[in-house]
Design an enzyme around this catalytic site. Structure first.
Site, PDB file in Angstrom:
ATOM      1  N   ARG A   1       0.865  -1.210   0.155  1.00 10.34           N
ATOM      2  CA  ARG A   1      -0.059  -0.085   0.088  1.00 10.34           C
ATOM      3  C   ARG A   1       0.961   1.066  -0.047  1.00 10.34           C
ATOM      4  O   ARG A   1       0.618   2.378  -0.546  1.00 10.34           O
ATOM      5  CB  ARG A   1      -0.917   0.083   1.310  1.00 10.34           C
ATOM      6  CG  ARG A   1      -2.118   1.018   1.218  1.00 10.34           C
ATOM      7  CD  ARG A   1      -2.728   1.180   2.485  1.00 10.34           C
ATOM      8  NE  ARG A   1      -3.289   2.310   2.684  1.00 10.34           N
ATOM      9  CZ  ARG A   1      -3.327   3.001   3.896  1.00 10.34           C
ATOM     10  NH1 ARG A   1      -2.918   2.211   5.146  1.00 10.34           N
ATOM     11  NH2 ARG A   1      -3.972   4.395   4.073  1.00 10.34           N
TER      12      ARG A   1
ATOM     13  N   HIS B   1       0.475   3.851  -3.041  1.00 12.65           N
ATOM     14  CA  HIS B   1       0.166   5.377  -2.786  1.00 12.65           C
ATOM     15  C   HIS B   1       1.265   6.256  -2.957  1.00 12.65           C
ATOM     16  O   HIS B   1       0.817   7.628  -3.114  1.00 12.65           O
ATOM     17  CB  HIS B   1      -0.560   5.502  -1.195  1.00 12.65           C
ATOM     18  CG  HIS B   1      -1.876   4.872  -1.125  1.00 12.65           C
ATOM     19  ND1 HIS B   1      -2.673   5.257  -0.017  1.00 12.65           N
ATOM     20  CD2 HIS B   1      -2.371   3.963  -1.830  1.00 12.65           C
ATOM     21  CE1 HIS B   1      -4.007   4.361  -0.245  1.00 12.65           C
ATOM     22  NE2 HIS B   1      -3.673   3.589  -1.163  1.00 12.65           N
TER      23      HIS B   1
ATOM     24  N   TRP C   1     -10.276  -9.372   2.558  1.00 10.57           N
ATOM     25  CA  TRP C   1     -10.678  -9.656   1.214  1.00 10.57           C
ATOM     26  C   TRP C   1     -10.893 -11.083   0.816  1.00 10.57           C
ATOM     27  O   TRP C   1     -11.926 -11.768   0.520  1.00 10.57           O
ATOM     28  CB  TRP C   1     -10.206  -8.826  -0.020  1.00 10.57           C
ATOM     29  CG  TRP C   1     -10.195  -7.595  -0.156  1.00 10.57           C
ATOM     30  CD1 TRP C   1     -11.459  -6.831  -0.813  1.00 10.57           C
ATOM     31  CD2 TRP C   1      -9.493  -6.275   0.336  1.00 10.57           C
ATOM     32  NE1 TRP C   1     -11.136  -5.756  -0.900  1.00 10.57           N
ATOM     33  CE2 TRP C   1     -10.184  -5.081   0.029  1.00 10.57           C
ATOM     34  CE3 TRP C   1      -8.466  -6.269   1.552  1.00 10.57           C
ATOM     35  CZ2 TRP C   1      -9.715  -3.978   0.123  1.00 10.57           C
ATOM     36  CZ3 TRP C   1      -7.943  -4.884   1.649  1.00 10.57           C
ATOM     37  CH2 TRP C   1      -8.463  -4.043   1.193  1.00 10.57           C
TER      38      TRP C   1
END
Length: 379
Positions: free
Chosen positions: A130, A134, A273
């Protein structure tokens, strides 16, 4: 990535794997997987300064306290962004750069920090993906601003943007590596961390090369450039098209939601998820197509949960992939063939990590394939 989709800071990743995928060693499974589909379900050691390699020391000496670039002299200061950027540029201009072996040592250090029993599902790998995502996904193709080149998430207000909530964990973890290898730029460090995280979670090889420089506060990108997980197809396309990606690449990149989880205190969303959020697979797509998804009844933001176990979640932007004809065709493609997904993800993620970096800065014409800890152990 804290999700590819801007879960206002939700983690950008998640994963589910079959327990016996061919070609994956038992050593790798023990090393990287604390949470598997068969068993659904960080400790930080400060670096020892005495372990710095002679190569690292020589690199620092070679860079020196004074760098000459374009006729100007800059005094080196570890706290001076201008000096840092100038040094990185000087390394490229004079062809004085650490070798691939030196970057492999950085990779190895990052990989050694991934296993963390006290963090999430036992690994920092998803939050490092991440961070890399990002730091790179702020690129705007029209204005040629943003991207991984300046590592502007070091500065406010970008570090405080909602999409980056919780990434201080990843940035602080990488400071351990930075202290041991001070010659590496933050942009190179963060993107290499994403590569290491994916590869050590049994994901595909991600071609990577160094050359990013550390920028200034003035280079901070505006809020709103990262995907919002609460939005649908139009928003997803607007965000990814701005970076220069097509529908196929969009679906491939969002597949990184195979690993990691969302946090209520970061994004507002909650849950993983997949059943194995520390192993990189194509199960995000399989679950998206095969499970029955219903809206969760709770006090948090709108999200879906699997009807059967109520232990998994999908974001509105995830579910948009099966509500759109073009997106869904790629979801089916990747659900059917993990090798195809790995190949397409590798290309798209490598492209993502290079957004905003001038070609003149690369220290090698072709990206490298960094070796995993398993590969080095086998050799």
């Amino acid at each position: 990535m804290a999700s590819i989709l801007r879960t206002r800071a939700a983690p950008f990743t998640r994963s589910l794997i079959s327990a016996n995928r061919p070609g994956v060693s038992n050593f790798s499974r023990i090393l990287t997987r604390k949470y598997t589909s068969a068993n659904p379900g960080t400790g930080e050691t400060p670096p020892d300064p005495s372990t710095k390699s002679s190569t690292n020391i020589l690199a620092l000496v070679g860079i020196g306290a004074i760098v000459v670039v374009g006729g100007a002299f800059y005094a080196f200061s570890s706290n001076d962004t201008t000096a840092k950027s100038t040094i990185q540029a000087a390394k490229v201009a004079t062809n004085f750069v650490p070798s691939k072996t030196d970057y492999q040592k950085v990779y190895n250090k990052i990989a050694s920090l991934l296993d963390a029993s006290e963090y999430d599902d036992g690994s920092y790998a998803p939050v490092l993906i991440r961070l890399a995502w990002h730091a790179s996904g702020t690129y705007d193709e029209k204005t040629n601003t943003g991207g991984s080149n300046y590592a502007t998430m070091r500065f406010a207000p970008e570090s405080l943007h909602g999409a980056n909530n919780g990434l201080v964990v990843a940035r602080n973890l990488m400071e351990q590596v930075k202290k041991e290898f001070p010659w590496i730029s933050y942009g190179d460090l963060w993107t290499l961390a994403g590569v290491a995280a994916i590869q050590e979670m049994q994901g595909p090889k991600i071609p990577w090369r160094p050359g990013r420089i550390d920028g200034h506060e003035k280079d901070v990108t505006p809020d709103g450039r990262l995907p919002d997980a609460a939005q649908g197809q139009k928003h997803i396309r607007d965000i990814f098209y701005r970076m220069g990606f097509n529908d196929q690449e969009i679906v491939a990149l969002i597949g990184a939601h195979a690993v990691g989880r969302c946090h209520p205190d970061r994004s507002g969303f909650e849950g993983p998820w997949t059943f194995s959020p520390t192993t990189f697979t194509n199960h995000f797509y399989k679950l998206l197509l095969e499970e029955k998804w219903v809206w969760r009844k709770w006090s948090g933001p709108k999200q879906l949960e699997d009807k059967k176990t109520k232990s998994l979640m999908m974001l509105p932007a995830d579910y948009a992939l099966v509500e759109d004809k073009s997106f869904k065709s790629y979801v089916k493609k990747y659900a059917d063939d993990e090798n195809v997904f790995f190949s397409d993800f590798s290309k798209a993620f490598s492209k993502l990590l290079e957004l905003g970096v001038p070609s003149s800065q690369w220290v090698t014409p072709e990206p490298w394939n960094m070796k995993t800890l398993d590969e080095q152990a086998d050799k």
